[in-house]
Design an enzyme around this catalytic site. Structure first.
Site, PDB file in Angstrom:
ATOM      1  CG  ASP A   1      14.373 -13.774 -32.596  1.00  0.00           C
ATOM      2  OD1 ASP A   1      14.291 -12.549 -32.558  1.00  0.00           O
ATOM      3  OD2 ASP A   1      15.276 -14.426 -32.036  1.00  0.00           O
TER       4      ASP A   1
ATOM      5  CE  LYS B   1      25.170  -0.061  -4.311  1.00  0.00           C
ATOM      6  NZ  LYS B   1      23.902   0.466  -4.843  1.00  0.00           N
TER       7      LYS B   1
ATOM      8  CE  LYS C   1      28.622  -9.011  -2.449  1.00  0.00           C
ATOM      9  NZ  LYS C   1      27.774 -10.003  -3.121  1.00  0.00           N
TER      10      LYS C   1
ATOM     11  CE  LYS D   1      25.631   4.642  -3.280  1.00  0.00           C
ATOM     12  NZ  LYS D   1      24.444   4.354  -4.052  1.00  0.00           N
TER      13      LYS D   1
ATOM     14  CB  CYS E   1       5.410  28.632 -34.256  1.00  0.00           C
ATOM     15  SG  CYS E   1       7.087  28.307 -34.823  1.00  0.00           S
TER      16      CYS E   1
HETATM   17 ZN    ZN Z   1       6.614  27.587 -36.890  1.00  0.00          ZN
END
Ligand code: ZN
Length: 754
Positions: free
Chosen positions: A34, A117, A295, A319, A413
């Site tokens: 890269d 597809k 096809k 499908k 909590c």
């Molecule tokens: Zn806690």
């Protein structure tokens, strides 16, 4: 350089980059790194900036995007972009073929091309004389949005064809159809990046691809790693093809990325035999698919069959069973993770989706719940795909009867009763109590897991038992466990205890980056941990750095005393500035990391605050100290400001510091291994490798690097040597042209041994 040379170099760079882009994005077979790519790219960019007259219309630099395009004009497609009718089972396929047979000659032989597809966004791309001239979305099939500028940024969509000039002259005109999508891994990477920046994750790959393609600023599109697959020709001039199969080959020859998994089928039975295998492979494919496309192979046959409504008769979509279903949301369970993040999970009436029974699903976070207006008691649409945890897409609002109730985050909590907090700008709620039993449990589970400290024999039940019996409170305590108290626990036989202690002992010497990953710092996975340990050789260095950052940050906020008072001004601009000044580590330091004229730039930035020269000077000094302290972290490529902040927060937390100290005391490795350097005999030398050698390319490359040299992918005048193995490529010719010495592998090895 003479102007002719410049023009030649622009052409050369352009050709080379086109080739690399093709290799990387279409063939998945890059031959340069890269970095090298970026270097070539920048050289071309610079030349084009200096000599715009030589810039080629199809230059690879065009892919970076521009901010010129505003909205999207509508364009008419050269031929209708048709949709496909659907088949949901094999009977549908058999009936489809029967109907087709009635329209064809009695002895017509029907062969098929079967391909996945793709679940992406349909795109229509036009090439005139081989150059990409326009790209449009499918739109309504007749008109689409002109998204040319954005599609040009997608590297797998060639800007000119054929990409490889060996494939002959370009067709005078070619309009192709394909699909733009995210590869699964690119979508995951995008979400990791979102998370690293503290932004919400994208939920749906297809919608995100669509959104990315319809950005008004193509530079935004260029940041998303989209892929373009091409599978059909809509319109052409100067192209003669007889079959679908040939079409795919032709598209491949032109340099398009074409699905490699298409299958040629002798008849419909052949197709039917393959259906199950395809469905089973679905989750292993690199992209999302929602079925298969079948096809008729012969193009004359397909033309003869014609079109009914908007669907061509010669093709059909098969499908797969739905991966979405609706069911009732009966309740919410609340989870708390190791960072304290609170996650709501939907409890569902069990529903069968894509082959499995699903009874709970992710709701992501409370903000998402509110945005989608999901209510307790709603009928909801649930999606399950692959190994991803099923998630709620949204409610079926029409199915409501008034008994539904809003879903709000809890105040406290559920595990430790601490009041939950939502940091500014965050979508998530957190339990801020570091001693929260649920957080401790999750922290420990993560700490011992595979990829982290990898301590075998320490499953959730063992951890729970150890906590319950007061043997451990935190990660470090694990390293102080001894046999006696363990043997006293129920179910801990001698052998089990011995094994557990042995794997704890082994965990002490994990590589530094692995230990760092295990700490569970928000956003610091193994990749990022690797980046950090390349730049910091020990945990002590990291702690020192974090401490210095904390101190300079504090000093910075002290120099701001009085500066952000009300009389300094008000309004959105001042507020934005105040935010930046209050978050100097993420908002200021990374921006001015290498600024040579810091006071000047600060003066410009802070202008709306009307501050004195003296104040400005003090701020500049203070900020430059913070920059100096944070530079080692900020300058690590791939480590964003939010991650730097997370690191500083973690390593300056008193509780975490105590845990770390205990781990160090116990002898847990927190140091990077010294890298082996064989010598510096090749320092400053650049090598290009070509042909087959006695060892893999990677090994030879490592050898060069171990001796201080560099390996690049392409030959230039700056190349020191081209090392030619058996049957070398064109690089040797290029070396001769550039007067670069060509040596054999034996010469190369002699060079190393001095
Ligand atoms: Zn806690």
């Amino acid at each position: 350089m003479m102007s002719g040379d410049i023009q030649g170099r622009v052409q050369e760079l352009s050709d080379e980059l086109h080739d690399h882009i093709y290799r990387y994005h279409v063939l998945n077979d890059p031959i340069i790194t890269d970095d090298e790519y970026d270097r070539l790219f920048r050289e071309l960019q610079d030349l084009e900036a200096e000599h715009p007259e030589y810039a080629l219309p199809d230059s690879p630099t065009q892919r970076v995007g521009s901010d010129l395009s505003g909205d999207f004009p509508k364009v008419r497609h050269p031929a209708p972009i048709l949709s496909l009718s659907n088949a949901f089972d094999e009977d549908d396929l058999v009936n489809w073929e029967e109907r087709n047979r009635r329209l064809l000659a009695e002895d017509a032989k029907l062969q098929y091309v079967l391909q996945p597809k793709l679940d992406g966004l349909a795109i229509v791309i036009s090439y005139e004389g081989g150059v990409l001239t326009r790209a449009a979305t499918r739109g309504n099939g007749e008109f689409g949005d002109d998204v040319s500028a954005n599609v040009r940024t997608i590297r797998s969509a060639p800007l000119r064809i054929p990409v490889n000039s060996d494939k002959g002259a370009p067709p005078s005109r070619l309009v192709v159809r394909g699909e733009i999508l995210f590869h699964k891994e690119d979508f995951l990477a995008l979400n990791r990046e979102q998370e690293a920046q503290g932004l919400p994750a994208y939920v749906n790959a297809r919608n995100t691809a669509s959104g990315s393609l319809k950005q008004k600023d193509s530079r935004e599109t260029s940041k998303r790693k989209l892929t373009a697959y091409i599978y059909a020709i809509v319109d052409s001039e100067g192209v003669e093809l007889d079959s679908e199969w040939e079409t795919l080959q032709y598209l491949r020859d032109m340099g398009f990325k074409v699905i490699s998994d298409a299958a040629y089928c002798q008849d419909l039975d052949d197709v039917r035999r393959r259906l199950d295998a395809w469905e089973a492979r679905r989750d292993d494919l690199p992209y999302e698919i929602d079925g298969l496309v079948l096809k008729v192979d012969s193009l004359p046959q397909a033309r003869e069959l014609g079109v009914v409504g908007k669907d061509p008769r010669g093709a059909i979509a098969y499908k797969f069973p739905a991966e979405e279903a609706t069911t009732k949301l009966v309740g919410i369970t609340i989870g708390v993770g190791r960072t304290g993040k609170v996650t709501p999970t939907a409890q569902l009436e069990p529903v069968f989706i894509g082959g499995v029974t699903v009874s709970n699903a992710s709701l992501h976070n409370y903000e998402q719940v509110a945005a989608l207006d999901i209510r307790q008691g709603d009928r909801v649409i649930v999606k399950r795909s692959g190994d991803v945890i099923p998630y709620v897409i949204g409610p079926v609002a029409g199915a409501r009867d008034g008994s539904e109730s809003a879903i709000n985050p809890p105040e406290c909590c559920p595990f430790c009763e601490t009041k939950l907090a939502q940091p500014a700008g965050a979508v998530d709620w957190f339990c801020p109590n570091p001693k929260c039993p649920e957080r401790v449990m999750r922290t420990l589970e993560f700490f011992v897991s595979r990829g982290a400290m990898d301590i075998e024999g320490m499953g959730p039940q063992t951890i729970a038992a150890l906590i319950e019996n007061g043997l451990i409170d935190d990660e470090a305590d694990i390293f102080y466990l001894t046999a006696e108290p363990l043997l006293a626990l129920e179910g801990f036989a001698k052998k089990k205890v011995e094994n557990l202690l042995a794997s704890i002992e082994a965990a002490k010497s994990r590589p530094f980056e692995q230990t760092l990953t295990s700490l569970g710092i928000d956003g610091i996975g193994s990749t990022v941990a690797g980046l950090i340990t390349e730049n910091f050789s020990s945990v002590q260095d990291l702690m020192d750095s974090a401490g210095a950052i904390e101190a300079t940050e504090k000093a910075f906020s002290e120099t701001l005393q009085g500066l952000l008072d009300d009389e300094r001004g008000s309004g959105a601009e001042v507020e934005k500035l105040a935010f930046r000044l209050r978050h100097p580590l993420t908002e200021l330091a990374p921006r001015y990391l290498d600024a040579a004229d810091l006071p000047l730039r600060l003066a410009r930035l802070l202008k709306p605050l009307a501050i004195s020269e003296a104040e400005l000077a003090a701020i500049a000094v203070s900020l430059s100290r913070l920059i100096a302290a944070s530079k080692p972290l900020h300058s690590i490529d791939g480590l964003g400001p939010v991650l730097v902040e997370n690191i500083v927060e973690w390593f300056t937390d008193e509780h975490k510091k105590r845990v770390l100290a205990k781990m160090l005391e116990a002898g847990v490795n927190m140091r990077a291994e010294e890298k082996a350097v064989a010598g510096s005999g090749l320092a400053g030398k650049t090598f290009v490798l070509t042909g087959a050698m006695s060892a893999p390319r990677g090994e030879i490359k490592a050898l060069v690097e171990a001796h201080g040299g560099k390996v690049t992918g392409s030959v230039s005048k700056k190349t020191s040597y081209v090392v030619a193995g058996d049957s070398p490529g064109s690089k040797v010719d290029k070396a001769v042209k550039n007067k670069v010495p060509v040596i054999s592998e034996a010469d190369f090895r002699a060079l190393i041994s001095g």
